[in-house]
Write a protein that holds these residues in place. Structure first.
Motif, PDB file in Angstrom:
ATOM      1  N   ALA A   1      58.463   1.480 -10.533  1.00 58.47           N
ATOM      2  CA  ALA A   1      59.299   1.017  -9.548  1.00 58.47           C
ATOM      3  C   ALA A   1      60.200   2.380  -9.339  1.00 58.47           C
ATOM      4  O   ALA A   1      60.626   2.489  -7.983  1.00 58.47           O
ATOM      5  CB  ALA A   1      60.529  -0.033 -10.316  1.00 58.47           C
ATOM      6  N   ALA A   2      60.513   3.315 -10.254  1.00 57.12           N
ATOM      7  CA  ALA A   2      61.056   4.447  -9.887  1.00 57.12           C
ATOM      8  C   ALA A   2      60.271   5.346  -9.275  1.00 57.12           C
ATOM      9  O   ALA A   2      60.771   6.099  -8.266  1.00 57.12           O
ATOM     10  CB  ALA A   2      61.401   5.071 -11.266  1.00 57.12           C
ATOM     11  N   MET A   3      58.849   5.362  -9.136  1.00 57.10           N
ATOM     12  CA  MET A   3      58.208   6.337  -8.314  1.00 57.10           C
ATOM     13  C   MET A   3      58.258   5.554  -6.812  1.00 57.10           C
ATOM     14  O   MET A   3      58.135   6.337  -5.849  1.00 57.10           O
ATOM     15  CB  MET A   3      56.678   6.205  -8.750  1.00 57.10           C
ATOM     16  CG  MET A   3      56.551   7.068 -10.103  1.00 57.10           C
ATOM     17  SD  MET A   3      54.655   6.858 -10.823  1.00 57.10           S
ATOM     18  CE  MET A   3      53.927   7.770  -9.435  1.00 57.10           C
ATOM     19  N   ALA A   4      58.252   4.276  -6.658  1.00 56.04           N
ATOM     20  CA  ALA A   4      58.507   3.612  -5.288  1.00 56.04           C
ATOM     21  C   ALA A   4      59.563   4.293  -4.831  1.00 56.04           C
ATOM     22  O   ALA A   4      59.911   4.035  -3.301  1.00 56.04           O
ATOM     23  CB  ALA A   4      58.525   2.108  -5.560  1.00 56.04           C
ATOM     24  N   GLU A   5      60.685   4.445  -5.457  1.00 58.67           N
ATOM     25  CA  GLU A   5      61.929   5.236  -4.882  1.00 58.67           C
ATOM     26  C   GLU A   5      61.869   6.613  -4.834  1.00 58.67           C
ATOM     27  O   GLU A   5      63.089   7.157  -4.272  1.00 58.67           O
ATOM     28  CB  GLU A   5      62.926   4.902  -6.044  1.00 58.67           C
ATOM     29  CG  GLU A   5      63.378   3.390  -5.784  1.00 58.67           C
ATOM     30  CD  GLU A   5      64.506   2.945  -6.950  1.00 58.67           C
ATOM     31  OE1 GLU A   5      65.035   3.825  -7.428  1.00 58.67           O
ATOM     32  OE2 GLU A   5      64.788   1.526  -6.933  1.00 58.67           O
ATOM     33  N   GLY A   6      60.820   7.197  -5.056  1.00 55.06           N
ATOM     34  CA  GLY A   6      60.763   8.870  -4.629  1.00 55.06           C
ATOM     35  C   GLY A   6      60.237   9.457  -5.735  1.00 55.06           C
ATOM     36  O   GLY A   6      60.430  10.856  -5.632  1.00 55.06           O
ATOM     37  N   MET A   7      60.617   9.139  -7.132  1.00 55.00           N
ATOM     38  CA  MET A   7      60.258  10.002  -8.227  1.00 55.00           C
ATOM     39  C   MET A   7      58.955  10.298  -8.422  1.00 55.00           C
ATOM     40  O   MET A   7      57.965   9.434  -8.196  1.00 55.00           O
ATOM     41  CB  MET A   7      60.812   9.307  -9.493  1.00 55.00           C
ATOM     42  CG  MET A   7      62.527   9.023  -9.656  1.00 55.00           C
ATOM     43  SD  MET A   7      62.636   8.540 -11.350  1.00 55.00           S
ATOM     44  CE  MET A   7      64.419   8.600 -11.300  1.00 55.00           C
ATOM     45  N   SER A   8      58.641  11.560  -9.007  1.00 55.03           N
ATOM     46  CA  SER A   8      57.305  11.805  -9.390  1.00 55.03           C
ATOM     47  C   SER A   8      56.955  11.215 -10.792  1.00 55.03           C
ATOM     48  O   SER A   8      57.961  10.294 -11.480  1.00 55.03           O
ATOM     49  CB  SER A   8      57.448  13.158  -9.860  1.00 55.03           C
ATOM     50  OG  SER A   8      58.192  13.737 -11.031  1.00 55.03           O
ATOM     51  N   ALA A   9      55.680  10.975 -11.127  1.00 55.06           N
ATOM     52  CA  ALA A   9      55.150  10.145 -12.364  1.00 55.06           C
ATOM     53  C   ALA A   9      55.942  10.782 -13.374  1.00 55.06           C
ATOM     54  O   ALA A   9      56.378   9.950 -14.501  1.00 55.06           O
ATOM     55  CB  ALA A   9      53.726  10.363 -12.652  1.00 55.06           C
ATOM     56  N   GLY A  10      55.990  12.235 -13.620  1.00 56.29           N
ATOM     57  CA  GLY A  10      56.707  12.847 -14.846  1.00 56.29           C
ATOM     58  C   GLY A  10      58.170  12.387 -14.847  1.00 56.29           C
ATOM     59  O   GLY A  10      58.662  12.080 -15.959  1.00 56.29           O
TER      60      GLY A  10
END
Length: 337
Positions: free
Chosen positions: A258-267
Protein backbone atom coordinates in the motif's frame (compact mmCIF):
# COMPACT_ATOMS: atom_id res chain seq x y z
CA UNK A 1 -5.02 1.46 50.43
CA UNK A 2 -7.04 -1.26 48.64
CA UNK A 3 -6.62 -1.05 44.82
CA UNK A 4 -3.12 0.15 44.10
CA UNK A 5 -2.67 2.88 41.50
CA UNK A 6 -0.17 1.55 38.90
CA UNK A 7 1.73 4.84 39.19
CA UNK A 8 2.48 4.01 42.82
CA UNK A 9 3.57 0.44 42.16
CA UNK A 10 7.34 0.97 42.20
CA UNK A 11 7.23 2.97 45.44
CA UNK A 12 4.96 0.40 47.05
CA UNK A 13 7.21 -2.51 46.11
CA UNK A 14 10.13 -0.67 47.67
CA UNK A 15 8.22 0.05 50.89
CA UNK A 16 4.70 -1.32 51.55
CA UNK A 17 4.57 0.49 54.91
CA UNK A 18 1.98 -0.87 57.34
CA UNK A 19 0.25 -3.03 54.73
CA UNK A 20 -0.66 -6.43 56.17
CA UNK A 21 -1.95 -8.33 53.11
CA UNK A 22 -1.14 -7.94 49.42
CA UNK A 23 -3.22 -9.64 46.71
CA UNK A 24 -1.85 -9.94 43.16
CA UNK A 25 -4.50 -11.10 40.72
CA UNK A 26 -5.09 -11.18 36.97
CA UNK A 27 -4.37 -13.10 33.79
CA UNK A 28 -0.59 -12.65 33.83
CA UNK A 29 0.59 -15.11 36.46
CA UNK A 30 4.18 -14.46 35.43
CA UNK A 31 3.90 -10.76 36.22
CA UNK A 32 2.20 -11.54 39.55
CA UNK A 33 5.04 -13.89 40.46
CA UNK A 34 7.67 -11.33 39.47
CA UNK A 35 6.06 -8.57 41.55
CA UNK A 36 5.63 -10.91 44.51
CA UNK A 37 9.30 -11.93 44.28
CA UNK A 38 10.40 -8.28 44.12
CA UNK A 39 8.30 -7.31 47.13
CA UNK A 40 9.54 -10.33 49.09
CA UNK A 41 13.15 -9.51 48.32
CA UNK A 42 12.72 -5.87 49.32
CA UNK A 43 11.07 -6.78 52.63
CA UNK A 44 13.44 -9.56 53.65
CA UNK A 45 16.66 -8.33 52.07
CA UNK A 46 16.96 -11.70 50.38
CA UNK A 47 16.94 -13.63 53.68
CA UNK A 48 15.14 -16.91 52.93
CA UNK A 49 14.79 -17.53 56.67
CA UNK A 50 12.20 -14.74 56.73
CA UNK A 51 10.02 -16.32 54.03
CA UNK A 52 7.26 -18.84 54.78
CA UNK A 53 5.62 -20.73 51.91
CA UNK A 54 2.03 -21.41 52.87
CA UNK A 55 0.47 -24.71 51.77
CA UNK A 56 -2.42 -24.46 49.33
CA UNK A 57 -4.79 -26.11 51.80
CA UNK A 58 -3.81 -23.77 54.65
CA UNK A 59 -7.14 -21.98 54.22
CA UNK A 60 -8.65 -24.73 56.37
CA UNK A 61 -7.00 -23.12 59.41
CA UNK A 62 -8.46 -19.60 59.51
CA UNK A 63 -6.00 -18.49 62.18
CA UNK A 64 -2.79 -19.74 60.56
CA UNK A 65 -1.86 -16.61 58.58
CA UNK A 66 -2.48 -14.31 61.54
CA UNK A 67 -0.41 -16.52 63.85
CA UNK A 68 2.51 -16.78 61.42
CA UNK A 69 2.42 -13.04 60.68
CA UNK A 70 2.57 -12.29 64.42
CA UNK A 71 5.66 -14.46 64.88
CA UNK A 72 9.03 -12.72 64.81
CA UNK A 73 11.65 -14.00 62.39
CA UNK A 74 14.33 -16.15 64.01
CA UNK A 75 17.15 -13.68 63.32
CA UNK A 76 15.02 -10.54 63.26
CA UNK A 77 13.45 -8.71 60.33
CA UNK A 78 9.96 -8.74 58.89
CA UNK A 79 8.42 -12.06 57.96
CA UNK A 80 6.78 -12.64 54.58
CA UNK A 81 4.13 -15.32 54.09
CA UNK A 82 3.71 -16.45 50.46
CA UNK A 83 0.34 -17.86 49.41
CA UNK A 84 0.92 -18.92 45.81
CA UNK A 85 -2.50 -20.29 44.92
CA UNK A 86 -4.97 -18.08 46.78
CA UNK A 87 -8.71 -18.32 46.28
CA UNK A 88 -11.88 -17.33 48.06
CA UNK A 89 -11.25 -20.08 50.61
CA UNK A 90 -8.52 -17.88 52.09
CA UNK A 91 -10.95 -15.00 52.82
CA UNK A 92 -11.38 -15.84 56.52
CA UNK A 93 -7.64 -16.35 57.01
CA UNK A 94 -6.89 -13.05 55.24
CA UNK A 95 -9.42 -11.23 57.43
CA UNK A 96 -7.75 -12.55 60.57
CA UNK A 97 -4.31 -11.59 59.24
CA UNK A 98 -5.53 -8.03 58.61
CA UNK A 99 -6.79 -7.75 62.18
CA UNK A 100 -3.94 -9.57 63.90
CA UNK A 101 -0.79 -8.24 65.58
CA UNK A 102 2.84 -8.46 64.48
CA UNK A 103 4.87 -7.11 61.59
CA UNK A 104 4.47 -9.98 59.12
CA UNK A 105 3.28 -9.39 55.53
CA UNK A 106 1.05 -11.85 53.66
CA UNK A 107 1.52 -11.91 49.89
CA UNK A 108 -1.17 -13.74 47.92
CA UNK A 109 -1.13 -14.68 44.22
CA UNK A 110 -4.66 -15.36 43.08
CA UNK A 111 -4.83 -15.66 39.31
CA UNK A 112 -7.94 -14.28 37.63
CA UNK A 113 -10.62 -13.33 40.17
CA UNK A 114 -14.16 -12.04 39.96
CA UNK A 115 -14.56 -8.53 41.37
CA UNK A 116 -17.34 -9.78 43.64
CA UNK A 117 -15.38 -12.78 44.90
CA UNK A 118 -14.98 -13.05 48.68
CA UNK A 119 -11.22 -12.60 48.86
CA UNK A 120 -10.88 -9.77 46.37
CA UNK A 121 -13.87 -7.78 47.67
CA UNK A 122 -12.66 -8.19 51.27
CA UNK A 123 -9.18 -6.90 50.51
CA UNK A 124 -10.25 -4.10 48.19
CA UNK A 125 -12.27 -2.66 51.08
CA UNK A 126 -9.50 -3.04 53.69
CA UNK A 127 -7.27 -0.02 54.51
CA UNK A 128 -4.35 -2.28 55.44
CA UNK A 129 -4.49 -4.35 52.26
CA UNK A 130 -3.17 -3.69 48.75
CA UNK A 131 -4.75 -5.22 45.66
CA UNK A 132 -2.62 -5.21 42.50
CA UNK A 133 -4.10 -6.14 39.11
CA UNK A 134 -1.66 -8.05 36.87
CA UNK A 135 -2.73 -7.89 33.24
CA UNK A 136 -0.63 -8.80 30.22
CA UNK A 137 1.50 -6.01 28.85
CA UNK A 138 1.59 -5.33 25.14
CA UNK A 139 3.27 -3.01 22.68
CA UNK A 140 5.08 -0.02 24.13
CA UNK A 141 4.31 -1.08 27.70
CA UNK A 142 5.91 -4.49 27.18
CA UNK A 143 8.90 -2.90 25.43
CA UNK A 144 9.43 -0.55 28.38
CA UNK A 145 9.36 -3.47 30.80
CA UNK A 146 11.88 -5.36 28.66
CA UNK A 147 14.23 -2.39 28.77
CA UNK A 148 13.87 -2.19 32.56
CA UNK A 149 14.66 -5.87 32.97
CA UNK A 150 17.78 -5.58 30.82
CA UNK A 151 18.81 -2.48 32.77
CA UNK A 152 18.88 -4.63 35.91
CA UNK A 153 21.78 -6.43 34.23
CA UNK A 154 23.36 -3.20 32.93
CA UNK A 155 22.51 -4.12 29.34
CA UNK A 156 20.96 -1.84 26.71
CA UNK A 157 19.34 -2.94 23.46
CA UNK A 158 18.94 -1.61 19.92
CA UNK A 159 15.40 -0.65 18.97
CA UNK A 160 15.04 -3.17 16.08
CA UNK A 161 16.17 -6.01 18.36
CA UNK A 162 13.70 -4.91 21.03
CA UNK A 163 10.91 -4.68 18.46
CA UNK A 164 11.59 -8.25 17.37
CA UNK A 165 11.51 -9.49 20.97
CA UNK A 166 8.19 -7.78 21.70
CA UNK A 167 6.65 -9.10 18.48
CA UNK A 168 7.92 -12.67 18.69
CA UNK A 169 8.24 -13.57 22.36
CA UNK A 170 4.59 -13.00 23.20
CA UNK A 171 3.21 -11.36 26.32
CA UNK A 172 4.10 -14.00 28.91
CA UNK A 173 6.12 -11.99 31.43
CA UNK A 174 8.04 -14.93 32.92
CA UNK A 175 9.03 -16.24 29.51
CA UNK A 176 10.13 -12.75 28.48
CA UNK A 177 12.20 -12.35 31.65
CA UNK A 178 13.92 -15.72 31.14
CA UNK A 179 14.83 -14.84 27.56
CA UNK A 180 16.08 -11.39 28.56
CA UNK A 181 18.18 -12.85 31.37
CA UNK A 182 19.71 -15.25 28.85
CA UNK A 183 20.38 -12.37 26.46
CA UNK A 184 21.98 -10.28 29.22
CA UNK A 185 24.32 -13.11 30.15
CA UNK A 186 25.17 -13.63 26.48
CA UNK A 187 26.22 -10.03 25.75
CA UNK A 188 27.58 -9.22 29.23
CA UNK A 189 27.14 -6.31 31.63
CA UNK A 190 27.80 -2.88 30.15
CA UNK A 191 27.18 -4.08 26.58
CA UNK A 192 24.48 -3.33 24.01
CA UNK A 193 22.41 -6.12 22.45
CA UNK A 194 21.70 -5.95 18.74
CA UNK A 195 19.69 -7.97 16.23
CA UNK A 196 22.48 -10.50 15.72
CA UNK A 197 22.67 -11.12 19.49
CA UNK A 198 18.92 -11.69 19.69
CA UNK A 199 19.05 -14.13 16.78
CA UNK A 200 21.97 -16.03 18.29
CA UNK A 201 20.65 -16.19 21.82
CA UNK A 202 16.89 -15.73 22.06
CA UNK A 203 15.21 -16.70 18.80
CA UNK A 204 13.96 -20.27 18.83
CA UNK A 205 14.86 -22.51 15.93
CA UNK A 206 11.33 -23.16 14.77
CA UNK A 207 10.60 -19.41 14.65
CA UNK A 208 13.62 -18.78 12.44
CA UNK A 209 12.94 -21.69 10.13
CA UNK A 210 9.27 -20.72 9.81
CA UNK A 211 10.33 -17.24 8.71
CA UNK A 212 12.71 -18.81 6.21
CA UNK A 213 9.95 -21.11 4.94
CA UNK A 214 7.57 -18.19 4.43
CA UNK A 215 10.19 -16.06 2.73
CA UNK A 216 11.12 -18.89 0.36
CA UNK A 217 7.46 -19.65 -0.33
CA UNK A 218 6.65 -16.04 -1.24
CA UNK A 219 9.50 -16.17 -3.79
CA UNK A 220 8.37 -19.47 -5.32
CA UNK A 221 11.32 -21.53 -4.04
CA UNK A 222 9.41 -24.75 -3.37
CA UNK A 223 12.33 -26.98 -2.23
CA UNK A 224 13.71 -24.36 0.18
CA UNK A 225 10.24 -23.66 1.61
CA UNK A 226 9.57 -27.37 2.13
CA UNK A 227 12.97 -27.97 3.75
CA UNK A 228 12.69 -25.00 6.13
CA UNK A 229 9.13 -25.92 7.09
CA UNK A 230 10.12 -29.53 7.81
CA UNK A 231 12.95 -28.31 10.06
CA UNK A 232 10.56 -25.94 11.83
CA UNK A 233 8.01 -28.68 12.49
CA UNK A 234 10.74 -31.03 13.74
CA UNK A 235 11.87 -28.26 16.07
CA UNK A 236 8.46 -28.05 17.74
CA UNK A 237 6.44 -25.61 15.66
CA UNK A 238 2.81 -25.20 16.70
CA UNK A 239 0.71 -25.47 13.49
CA UNK A 240 -1.83 -22.84 14.56
CA UNK A 241 0.99 -20.42 15.38
CA UNK A 242 2.47 -21.18 11.95
CA UNK A 243 -0.76 -20.14 10.21
CA UNK A 244 -0.95 -16.97 12.28
CA UNK A 245 2.70 -16.24 11.51
CA UNK A 246 2.01 -16.62 7.80
CA UNK A 247 -1.01 -14.32 8.03
CA UNK A 248 1.03 -11.71 9.90
CA UNK A 249 3.78 -11.98 7.25
CA UNK A 250 1.32 -11.40 4.42
CA UNK A 251 -0.40 -8.53 6.23
CA UNK A 252 2.92 -6.74 6.63
CA UNK A 253 3.59 -7.20 2.91
CA UNK A 254 0.13 -5.74 2.24
CA UNK A 255 0.98 -2.67 4.31
CA UNK A 256 4.24 -2.22 2.43
CA UNK A 257 2.49 -2.74 -0.91
CA UNK A 258 0.00 0.00 0.00
CA UNK A 259 2.90 2.35 0.77
CA UNK A 260 4.48 1.51 -2.61
CA UNK A 261 1.18 2.35 -4.32
CA UNK A 262 1.57 5.84 -2.88
CA UNK A 263 5.00 6.22 -4.45
CA UNK A 264 7.47 4.68 -2.00
CA UNK A 265 10.26 2.37 -3.09
CA UNK A 266 10.17 -1.22 -1.83
CA UNK A 267 13.00 -0.50 0.61
CA UNK A 268 11.37 2.63 2.00
CA UNK A 269 7.99 0.87 2.24
CA UNK A 270 9.51 -1.91 4.33
CA UNK A 271 11.33 0.68 6.39
CA UNK A 272 8.01 2.31 7.26
CA UNK A 273 6.61 -0.84 8.87
CA UNK A 274 6.22 -1.00 12.63
CA UNK A 275 7.61 -2.98 14.26
CA UNK A 276 10.58 -2.75 11.84
CA UNK A 277 11.44 -5.65 9.57
CA UNK A 278 14.30 -7.72 10.93
CA UNK A 279 17.44 -7.11 8.87
CA UNK A 280 17.72 -10.72 7.66
CA UNK A 281 14.23 -10.64 6.16
CA UNK A 282 14.49 -7.40 4.19
CA UNK A 283 16.01 -8.75 0.91
CA UNK A 284 13.45 -11.55 0.59
CA UNK A 285 10.53 -9.26 1.46
CA UNK A 286 11.67 -6.68 -1.11
CA UNK A 287 11.69 -9.40 -3.76
CA UNK A 288 8.26 -10.60 -2.65
CA UNK A 289 6.85 -7.08 -3.01
CA UNK A 290 7.99 -7.05 -6.64
CA UNK A 291 6.45 -10.48 -7.30
CA UNK A 292 3.03 -10.11 -5.62
CA UNK A 293 0.50 -7.43 -6.53
CA UNK A 294 -1.72 -5.89 -3.78
CA UNK A 295 -4.84 -7.73 -4.96
CA UNK A 296 -2.97 -11.05 -4.90
CA UNK A 297 -1.74 -10.40 -1.37
CA UNK A 298 -5.28 -9.59 -0.28
CA UNK A 299 -6.59 -12.84 -1.75
CA UNK A 300 -3.78 -14.75 -0.05
CA UNK A 301 -4.71 -13.18 3.29
CA UNK A 302 -8.30 -14.35 2.88
CA UNK A 303 -7.09 -17.87 2.07
CA UNK A 304 -4.90 -17.91 5.18
CA UNK A 305 -7.85 -16.94 7.38
CA UNK A 306 -9.69 -19.94 5.96
CA UNK A 307 -6.64 -22.12 6.67
CA UNK A 308 -6.68 -20.96 10.30
CA UNK A 309 -10.34 -21.92 10.52
CA UNK A 310 -9.58 -25.39 9.15
CA UNK A 311 -6.89 -26.00 11.77
CA UNK A 312 -9.48 -25.31 14.48
CA UNK A 313 -12.68 -26.83 13.16
CA UNK A 314 -11.87 -29.80 10.92
CA UNK A 315 -10.49 -33.20 11.68
CA UNK A 316 -7.59 -32.80 9.29
CA UNK A 317 -4.04 -33.23 10.50
CA UNK A 318 -2.79 -29.76 11.46
CA UNK A 319 0.72 -30.41 10.18
CA UNK A 320 -0.69 -31.50 6.80
CA UNK A 321 -2.79 -28.32 6.61
CA UNK A 322 0.23 -26.13 7.35
CA UNK A 323 2.43 -27.94 4.83
CA UNK A 324 -0.29 -27.60 2.20
CA UNK A 325 -0.53 -23.89 3.03
CA UNK A 326 3.19 -23.13 2.70
CA UNK A 327 3.72 -25.22 -0.43
CA UNK A 328 0.56 -23.78 -1.97
CA UNK A 329 1.99 -20.28 -1.54
CA UNK A 330 5.28 -21.41 -3.01
CA UNK A 331 3.62 -22.94 -6.10
CA UNK A 332 1.52 -19.79 -6.65
CA UNK A 333 4.64 -17.63 -6.49
CA UNK A 334 6.55 -19.95 -8.80
CA UNK A 335 3.85 -19.66 -11.45
CA UNK A 336 4.19 -15.88 -11.32
CA UNK A 337 7.87 -16.14 -12.08
Amino acid sequence: MAKLDPKRLSAFLADPGETRVVLLHGEDAGLARELADTLTRNITGGDDMCVIDVAKDAWRDAGLLAAEAATMALLGGRRVLRVRDAGDGFAAAAKNALEGPGPGLVIMEGGEMQARGKLRSLLEAAPRAAVIACYRERGAELAASARRILAEYEVTIDQPALDWLVQNQGDDRMRMRRELEKLALYVGAGQRAGEADVLACVAEGHELTLDEALQAAMLGNVPAADQALAASIADGLNPVQAVRGALRHVQRLQQAAAAMAEGMSAGDALGSLRPPVFFRARPAMEQALRRWRPAQLEALGVALLETERRTKTTGMNDVAVVRQMVLGIAHQAARRG
